[in-house]
Write an enzyme that holds these catalytic residues in place. Structure first.
Site, PDB file in Angstrom:
ATOM      1  N   LYS A 123       0.853  -1.198   0.000  1.00 10.49           N
ATOM      2  CA  LYS A 123       0.000   0.000   0.000  1.00 10.49           C
ATOM      3  C   LYS A 123       0.878   1.233   0.000  1.00 10.49           C
ATOM      4  O   LYS A 123       1.673   1.445   0.914  1.00 10.49           O
ATOM      5  CB  LYS A 123      -0.929  -0.021   1.228  1.00 10.49           C
ATOM      6  CG  LYS A 123      -1.830   1.195   1.337  1.00 10.49           C
ATOM      7  CD  LYS A 123      -2.907   0.996   2.397  1.00 10.49           C
ATOM      8  CE  LYS A 123      -3.714   2.265   2.624  1.00 10.49           C
ATOM      9  NZ  LYS A 123      -4.782   2.089   3.623  1.00 10.49           N
ATOM     10  N   ASP A 228     -13.616   4.498   9.930  1.00 10.30           N
ATOM     11  CA  ASP A 228     -14.014   4.466   8.513  1.00 10.30           C
ATOM     12  C   ASP A 228     -14.498   3.050   8.195  1.00 10.30           C
ATOM     13  O   ASP A 228     -14.086   2.430   7.228  1.00 10.30           O
ATOM     14  CB  ASP A 228     -12.821   4.856   7.631  1.00 10.30           C
ATOM     15  CG  ASP A 228     -13.240   5.307   6.229  1.00 10.30           C
ATOM     16  OD1 ASP A 228     -14.447   5.525   5.996  1.00 10.30           O
ATOM     17  OD2 ASP A 228     -12.354   5.424   5.360  1.00 10.30           O
TER      18      ASP A 228
HETATM   19  P1  ADP Z   1      -7.509   3.641   1.214  1.00  9.96           P
HETATM   20  O1  ADP Z   1      -6.927   4.145   2.490  1.00  9.96           O
HETATM   21  O2  ADP Z   1      -6.958   4.384   0.064  1.00  9.96           O
HETATM   22  O3  ADP Z   1      -9.000   3.551   1.242  1.00  9.96           O
HETATM   23  P2  ADP Z   1      -7.447   0.742   1.577  1.00  9.96           P
HETATM   24  O4  ADP Z   1      -6.484   0.222   2.596  1.00  9.96           O
HETATM   25  O5  ADP Z   1      -8.859   0.827   1.990  1.00  9.96           O
HETATM   26  O6  ADP Z   1      -6.920   2.145   1.027  1.00  9.96           O
HETATM   27  O7  ADP Z   1      -7.312  -0.172   0.272  1.00  9.96           O
HETATM   28  C1  ADP Z   1      -7.997   0.130  -0.928  1.00  9.96           C
HETATM   29  C2  ADP Z   1      -8.490  -1.156  -1.593  1.00  9.96           C
HETATM   30  O8  ADP Z   1      -7.406  -2.040  -1.897  1.00  9.96           O
HETATM   31  C3  ADP Z   1      -9.417  -1.972  -0.701  1.00  9.96           C
HETATM   32  O9  ADP Z   1     -10.763  -1.573  -0.836  1.00  9.96           O
HETATM   33  C4  ADP Z   1      -9.185  -3.396  -1.179  1.00  9.96           C
HETATM   34  O10 ADP Z   1      -9.990  -3.654  -2.313  1.00  9.96           O
HETATM   35  C5  ADP Z   1      -7.732  -3.390  -1.604  1.00  9.96           C
HETATM   36  N1  ADP Z   1      -6.871  -3.892  -0.511  1.00  9.96           N
HETATM   37  C6  ADP Z   1      -6.326  -3.167   0.482  1.00  9.96           C
HETATM   38  N2  ADP Z   1      -5.592  -3.929   1.323  1.00  9.96           N
HETATM   39  C7  ADP Z   1      -5.666  -5.175   0.863  1.00  9.96           C
HETATM   40  C8  ADP Z   1      -5.100  -6.449   1.282  1.00  9.96           C
HETATM   41  N3  ADP Z   1      -4.315  -6.546   2.381  1.00  9.96           N
HETATM   42  N4  ADP Z   1      -5.391  -7.544   0.551  1.00  9.96           N
HETATM   43  C9  ADP Z   1      -6.165  -7.450  -0.546  1.00  9.96           C
HETATM   44  N5  ADP Z   1      -6.717  -6.306  -1.001  1.00  9.96           N
HETATM   45  C10 ADP Z   1      -6.486  -5.171  -0.322  1.00  9.96           C
HETATM   46 MG    MG Z   2     -10.183   2.338   2.318  1.00  9.38          MG
END
Ligand code: ADP
Ligand code: MG
Length: 380
Positions: A123, A228
């Site tokens: 991320k 959130d």
């Molecule tokens: P943001 O802070 O930008 O909202 P998120 O952590 O919610 O970021 O991640 C955005 C998207 O990426 C999630 O909705 C999911 O679909 C995907 N995602 C995030 N973390 C994971 C993970 N550990 N494994 C699989 N998919 C993930």
């Molecule tokens: Mg998110």
């Protein structure tokens, strides 16, 4: 959405890394880092910093810009990405890079793999960008524009996320296993499932509702609120188990606005179960039901992942975690724009020390990382 173009990582030499880090350090106090300052911080034995600066510009890791008072270098998003990814690959947390799998509100998400070829999730936190969408919503909300630098905000966002994920995972909460972090990047377990947004049917909506409310209460009893708790931040595994993600905005139940955000999380679950699965219940948790059983909120501050109270305040503000009813003097609290003051000798010593410790950290981690010379990516 595409692949992260990481071929440049192979060509980044130790000197490039040093010069790029020097510009990063310079940006703590400057919008634009003059070439002479970058050279002074990098302190290369053989010299030649200006040539390297030009090369880094050519690869779009830096830009050279004309300022009002003086000209200088600025680290680009790509340059910051490379510093973090190079550090993570040097210490063996990441060995290969794959496709982008998501764009979140404040991040880009990629699949990567470690040296054993296990897939992982990367991320990249992207905050405080001069992105029209963000600025507009934040202007409407506070009537003011935030000025904190994206380097600073993205970095604390990732640090905070890693600290919370670690504390939650240690206590057995259903969250991805945290693996490593550097700068604005977090590496975690890749969840084998789908975000709830993509799920239109579940076997037992009542059981899911209860499980999600139970999770909110368990978090609350541990001293924290997710903040959130929506269908984008809940993933459902193949086995139908919910996994909670996305933690940088988490807050303590002792926060002055805690009740507001607790209720908002609870209402999110009620609303999503009603809308998606036609399930409604008259019972739901309230803030006063919470019973303190743990101090997870205090503990994240003792993990050694340094972030101060002030940093935390800046970040929560960036995430809009301010009760709309409470008047906040966001202008006074906001992190200062890097100024353009003259550097003192002490500044320079401090920049150099920071850079040396960054370099040492990366090198030591690399040494202890498993030796596998067939990964060209890990070679300087
Ligand atoms: P943001 O802070 O930008 O909202 P998120 O952590 O919610 O970021 O991640 C955005 C998207 O990426 C999630 O909705 C999911 O679909 C995907 N995602 C995030 N973390 C994971 C993970 N550990 N494994 C699989 N998919 C993930
Ligand atoms: Mg998110």
């Amino acid at each position: 959405m595409g692949k992260l173009n990481v071929t440049i990582l192979r060509y980044l030499t130790r000197e490039d890394f040093r010069v790029l880090t020097a510009v990063e350090m310079g940006m703590k106090n400057h919008e634009l880092v003059p070439g002479a300052l970058a050279a002074a911080i990098a302190n290369l034995k053989a010299g030649g910093v200006h040539k390297l600066l030009r090369e880094l510009c050519k690869h779009k890791l830096l830009t050279y810009e004309r300022g009002k008072k003086y000209d200088g270098y600025r680290l680009t998003n790509m340059g910051y990405d490379y510093l973090a990814l190079k550090s993570l690959s040097l210490r063996g947390s990441v060995a290969s890079f794959g496709n982008q799998i998501g764009i979140g509100k404040e991040s880009n998400i990629y699949i990567v793999a470690d040296e054993e070829e296990n897939p992982l999730c990367l991320k990249l936190h992207r905050l405080g960008r001069t992105c029209f969408r963000n600025i507009k919503s934040k202007r409407d909300y506070h009537g003011k524009r935030h000025k904190a630098s994206w380097l600073y905000l993205s970095r604390i966002s990732a640090t905070r996320e890693f600290a919370y994920m670690t504390a939650l995972h240690d206590r057995g909460f259903p969250v991805p296993k945290p693996i490593d972090f550097n700068r604005h990047c977090v590496i975690m377990e890749l969840v084998n499932g789908y975000p709830l947004t993509q799920v239109s049917e579940v076997d037992d909506p009542e059981a899911l509702y209860d499980e999600l409310m139970d999770l909110i209460v368990r978090l609350g009893n541990s001293g924290v609120i997710h903040g959130d708790f929506n269908e984008f931040n809940l993933m459902i595994t193949e086995e139908g188990k919910p996994i909670l993600i996305d933690f940088p905005q988490m807050m303590s139940t002792s926060h002055p606005n805690a009740e507001y955000f607790f209720d908002r999380d609870v209402n999110c679950v009620r609303e999503l179960c009603r809308r998606k699965f036609g399930y409604e219940s008259s019972t739901y948790p309230t803030f006063k039901d919470l019973v303190r059983e743990d101090d997870l909120d205090a503990e994240v501050h003792c993990t050694g992942y340094a972030f101060t109270k002030e940093m935390e305040k800046d970040l929560l503000q960036e995430y809009g975690m301010v009760d709309p009813d409470s008047e906040s003097d966001s202008e006074n609290d906001a992190h200062k724009e890097p100024d353009v003051r003259q550097d003192t000798k002490e500044d320079l010593i401090q920049y150099r020390q920071q850079m040396e410790s960054e370099m040492k950290f990366a090198e030591e981690k690399a040494k202890t990382a498993k030796e596998k010379s067939d990964y060209s990516i890990r070679k300087y």
